[in-house]
Design a protein around this motif. Structure first.
Motif, PDB file in Angstrom:
ATOM      1  N   GLY A  41       0.685  -7.965   9.664  1.00  0.00           N
ATOM      2  CA  GLY A  41       0.041  -8.752   8.553  1.00  0.00           C
ATOM      3  C   GLY A  41       0.015  -8.013   7.158  1.00  0.00           C
ATOM      4  N   MET A  42       0.648  -6.851   7.183  1.00  0.00           N
ATOM      5  CA  MET A  42       0.673  -6.215   5.815  1.00  0.00           C
ATOM      6  C   MET A  42       1.791  -6.418   4.750  1.00  0.00           C
ATOM      7  SD  MET A  42      -0.875  -2.380   6.782  1.00  0.00           S
ATOM      8  CE  MET A  42      -0.645  -1.882   5.085  1.00  0.00           C
ATOM      9  N   GLY A  43       2.944  -6.898   5.666  1.00  0.00           N
ATOM     10  CA  GLY A  43       4.118  -7.281   4.714  1.00  0.00           C
ATOM     11  C   GLY A  43       3.924  -8.433   3.841  1.00  0.00           C
ATOM     12  N   GLY A  44       5.051  -8.786   3.084  1.00  0.00           N
ATOM     13  CA  GLY A  44       5.261  -9.627   2.163  1.00  0.00           C
ATOM     14  C   GLY A  44       6.696  -9.725   1.396  1.00  0.00           C
ATOM     15  N   THR A  45       6.861 -10.929   1.084  1.00  0.00           N
ATOM     16  CA  THR A  45       8.188 -11.239   0.178  1.00  0.00           C
ATOM     17  C   THR A  45       8.359 -11.437  -1.242  1.00  0.00           C
ATOM     18  OG1 THR A  45       8.191 -13.330   1.106  1.00  0.00           O
ATOM     19  CG2 THR A  45       9.245 -11.640   2.639  1.00  0.00           C
ATOM     20  N   SER A  46       7.096 -11.155  -1.834  1.00  0.00           N
ATOM     21  CA  SER A  46       7.254 -11.630  -3.230  1.00  0.00           C
ATOM     22  C   SER A  46       7.387 -10.353  -4.019  1.00  0.00           C
ATOM     23  CB  SER A  46       5.633 -12.149  -3.543  1.00  0.00           C
ATOM     24  OG  SER A  46       4.558 -11.244  -3.308  1.00  0.00           O
ATOM     25  N   GLY A  83       0.708  -1.273   0.091  1.00  0.00           N
ATOM     26  CA  GLY A  83      -0.026   0.046   0.177  1.00  0.00           C
ATOM     27  C   GLY A  83       0.894   1.208  -0.018  1.00  0.00           C
ATOM     28  N   PRO A  84       0.300   2.314  -0.671  1.00  0.00           N
ATOM     29  CA  PRO A  84       1.267   3.447  -0.754  1.00  0.00           C
ATOM     30  C   PRO A  84       1.434   4.346   0.599  1.00  0.00           C
ATOM     31  CG  PRO A  84      -1.085   3.986  -1.567  1.00  0.00           C
ATOM     32  CD  PRO A  84      -0.930   2.336  -1.400  1.00  0.00           C
ATOM     33  N   GLU A  85       0.627   4.229   1.596  1.00  0.00           N
ATOM     34  CA  GLU A  85       0.846   4.989   2.683  1.00  0.00           C
ATOM     35  C   GLU A  85       2.024   4.155   3.670  1.00  0.00           C
ATOM     36  OE1 GLU A  85       0.321   7.558   6.107  1.00  0.00           O
ATOM     37  OE2 GLU A  85      -0.653   7.663   4.046  1.00  0.00           O
ATOM     38  N   ALA A  86       1.672   2.887   3.453  1.00  0.00           N
ATOM     39  CA  ALA A  86       2.876   2.120   4.345  1.00  0.00           C
ATOM     40  C   ALA A  86       4.184   2.184   3.523  1.00  0.00           C
ATOM     41  CB  ALA A  86       2.557   0.464   4.330  1.00  0.00           C
ATOM     42  N   ALA A  87       4.148   2.116   2.391  1.00  0.00           N
ATOM     43  CA  ALA A  87       5.416   2.453   1.356  1.00  0.00           C
ATOM     44  C   ALA A  87       6.110   3.744   1.927  1.00  0.00           C
ATOM     45  CB  ALA A  87       5.393   2.370  -0.022  1.00  0.00           C
ATOM     46  N   ALA A  88       5.322   4.799   1.757  1.00  0.00           N
ATOM     47  CA  ALA A  88       5.896   6.120   2.115  1.00  0.00           C
ATOM     48  C   ALA A  88       6.386   6.237   3.656  1.00  0.00           C
ATOM     49  CB  ALA A  88       4.765   7.329   1.912  1.00  0.00           C
ATOM     50  N   ARG A  89       5.809   5.678   4.622  1.00  0.00           N
ATOM     51  CA  ARG A  89       6.315   5.642   5.884  1.00  0.00           C
ATOM     52  C   ARG A  89       7.779   4.914   5.963  1.00  0.00           C
ATOM     53  NH1 ARG A  89       3.655   7.912   9.358  1.00  0.00           N
ATOM     54  NH2 ARG A  89       1.457   8.291   9.026  1.00  0.00           N
ATOM     55  N   LEU A  90       7.847   3.764   5.246  1.00  0.00           N
ATOM     56  CA  LEU A  90       9.120   3.097   5.086  1.00  0.00           C
ATOM     57  C   LEU A  90      10.084   3.994   4.503  1.00  0.00           C
ATOM     58  CD1 LEU A  90       8.065  -0.693   4.230  1.00  0.00           C
ATOM     59  CD2 LEU A  90       9.120   0.355   6.389  1.00  0.00           C
ATOM     60  N   ALA A  91       9.599   4.669   3.514  1.00  0.00           N
ATOM     61  CA  ALA A  91      10.573   5.516   2.732  1.00  0.00           C
ATOM     62  C   ALA A  91      11.020   6.664   3.433  1.00  0.00           C
ATOM     63  CB  ALA A  91      10.045   6.108   1.378  1.00  0.00           C
ATOM     64  N   HIS A  92      10.174   7.121   4.411  1.00  0.00           N
ATOM     65  CA  HIS A  92      10.544   8.361   5.435  1.00  0.00           C
ATOM     66  C   HIS A  92      11.588   7.570   6.239  1.00  0.00           C
ATOM     67  CE1 HIS A  92       9.696  11.478   8.443  1.00  0.00           C
ATOM     68  NE2 HIS A  92       9.793  10.532   9.218  1.00  0.00           N
ATOM     69  N   ALA A  93      11.508   6.481   6.864  1.00  0.00           N
ATOM     70  CA  ALA A  93      12.302   6.037   7.698  1.00  0.00           C
ATOM     71  C   ALA A  93      13.722   5.598   7.081  1.00  0.00           C
ATOM     72  CB  ALA A  93      11.692   4.344   8.273  1.00  0.00           C
ATOM     73  N   ALA A  94      13.720   5.275   5.536  1.00  0.00           N
ATOM     74  CA  ALA A  94      15.017   5.149   5.118  1.00  0.00           C
ATOM     75  C   ALA A  94      15.757   6.432   4.976  1.00  0.00           C
ATOM     76  CB  ALA A  94      14.569   4.376   3.683  1.00  0.00           C
ATOM     77  N   LEU A  95      14.816   7.328   4.590  1.00  0.00           N
ATOM     78  CA  LEU A  95      15.473   8.664   4.560  1.00  0.00           C
ATOM     79  C   LEU A  95      16.254   9.122   5.781  1.00  0.00           C
ATOM     80  CD1 LEU A  95      16.121  11.003   2.683  1.00  0.00           C
ATOM     81  CD2 LEU A  95      13.828  12.168   3.257  1.00  0.00           C
ATOM     82  N   LEU A  96      15.598   8.853   6.668  1.00  0.00           N
ATOM     83  CA  LEU A  96      15.912   9.464   8.259  1.00  0.00           C
ATOM     84  C   LEU A  96      17.201   8.628   8.389  1.00  0.00           C
ATOM     85  CD1 LEU A  96      13.423  11.363   8.383  1.00  0.00           C
ATOM     86  CD2 LEU A  96      13.100  10.467  10.556  1.00  0.00           C
ATOM     87  N   ASP A  97      17.202   7.147   8.229  1.00  0.00           N
ATOM     88  CA  ASP A  97      18.388   6.553   8.562  1.00  0.00           C
ATOM     89  C   ASP A  97      19.651   6.994   7.926  1.00  0.00           C
ATOM     90  OD1 ASP A  97      17.115   4.804  10.335  1.00  0.00           O
ATOM     91  OD2 ASP A  97      16.354   3.506   8.742  1.00  0.00           O
ATOM     92  N   THR A  98      19.276   7.126   6.293  1.00  0.00           N
ATOM     93  CA  THR A  98      20.315   7.826   5.506  1.00  0.00           C
ATOM     94  C   THR A  98      20.857   9.082   5.956  1.00  0.00           C
ATOM     95  OG1 THR A  98      19.470   6.652   3.745  1.00  0.00           O
ATOM     96  CG2 THR A  98      20.968   8.586   2.953  1.00  0.00           C
TER      97      THR A  98
END
Length: 227
Positions: free
Chosen positions: A222-227, A27-42
Motif C-alpha cells: 500500500g506504499m506505492g503510487g503512480t503520481s 519515503g526515503p527508506e523504500a526509495a533507497a531499497r529500490l535504488a539498491h535493487a536497481a543497482l544490483l540489476d544493473t
C-alpha cells in the motif's frame, strides 16, 4: 563477451541521498531499497556482457551507510570501484570517462543505475555501434540520456560544460561530443526511473528483475503510487 569497458556511474543507496523524487512519494527508506535493487540489476546485466577487468563503477556516497551494505559489497566483487571526482556531476562524468579509457581501455560504455529494465541486448547494440569508431548516445524519455559510449578520451573534453538533469541535456551532450568526436550515433531510447510512474513502467518492462519484485512488494504493502 566484448572487449569494451563498462562504466557505471552510481550512488550508494543511502536513504535520503538517492531517488529523492521517488522518495517524496514512497519515503526515503523504500526509495533507497529500490535504488539498491536497481543497482544490483544493473551490475548483473553488465556482467553478462563485459568480462572481469572491463567493469568499472564510479561510486558516490558512503556504501557502509547503504540499506544493504554487505550485499552491495558482495555485488561489487569483480568490479573495479573508484570514487567519483569533480565538483559537478558533469565534471565527474568527464573524469570517469577519461580515467576508464586510460586504465582499462575503450570503447567505454557508460550507464547509470536508473534503468533497471536494461537488457544485455541494449548493451550489445551499443557496443556494436562503437565499432564504427563513433561515440553513441542513447536518449532518455525525459530529455536526458541513459548511455554514453566513447571511443577515445578526447570525446568528452567539453562534457563538464553540459548542464545535467534538464529537458535538453541529451541535445546539449550530443552537440558537445560532436564538436570533438564527430557525428554521434543514436541507440534505443529508454526511460529513467525518477518517479513512481517511471517505476511502474520499468517494472512492467522487466518483471523478473529485483527492482520489479521490490516494486510489486511495495505496491502490495500500500506504499506505492503512480503520481
Amino acid at each position: 563477451m566484448t572487449t569494451a569497458t563498462v562504466l557505471v556511474m552510481a550512488k550508494a543507496p543511502v536513504p535520503g541521498a538517492v531517488k529523492t523524487r521517488l522518495g517524496a512519494t514512497i519515503g526515503p527508506e523504500a526509495a533507497a531499497r529500490l535504488a539498491h535493487a536497481a543497482l544490483l540489476d544493473t551490475l548483473a546485466v553488465c556482467e553478462s556482457v563485459f568480462p572481469p577487468g572491463r567493469r568499472v563503477i564510479a561510486l558516490a556516497g558512503a556504501p557502509a551507510r547503504s540499506v544493504e551494505p554487505a550485499q552491495l559489497d558482495r555485488a561489487l566483487s569483480g568490479w573495479d570501484v573508484v570514487a567519483q571526482e569533480g565538483a559537478t556531476f558533469a565534471e565527474r562524468l568527464e573524469t570517469a570517462h577519461r580515467d576508464a579509457h586510460v586504465t582499462h581501455g575503450g570503447p567505454v560504455v557508460q550507464i547509470g543505475m536508473d534503468t533497471p529494465h536494461l537488457t544485455a541486448r541494449h548493451l550489445e547494440q551499443v557496443v556494436a555501434a562503437t565499432r564504427s569508431g563513433r561515440p553513441v548516445l542513447g536518449r532518455a524519455q525525459d530529455g536526458g540520456w541513459w548511455v554514453l559510449a566513447t571511443t577515445a578520451p578526447g570525446d568528452v573534453t567539453q562534457l563538464r560544460r553540459v548542464p545535467m538533469s534538464r529537458h535538453d541535456t541529451w541535445a546539449r551532450t550530443r552537440d558537445c561530443v560532436e564538436r570533438t568526436a564527430g557525428t554521434v550515433l543514436p541507440t534505443e531510447e529508454l526511460n529513467d526511473v525518477d518517479t513512481a510512474a517511471d517505476a511502474e513502467v520499468a517494472a512492467a518492462a522487466a518483471p523478473d528483475t529485483r527492482f520489479a519484485r521490490g516494486w510489486r512488494e511495495l505496491l502490495a504493502s500500500g506504499m506505492g503510487g503512480t503520481s
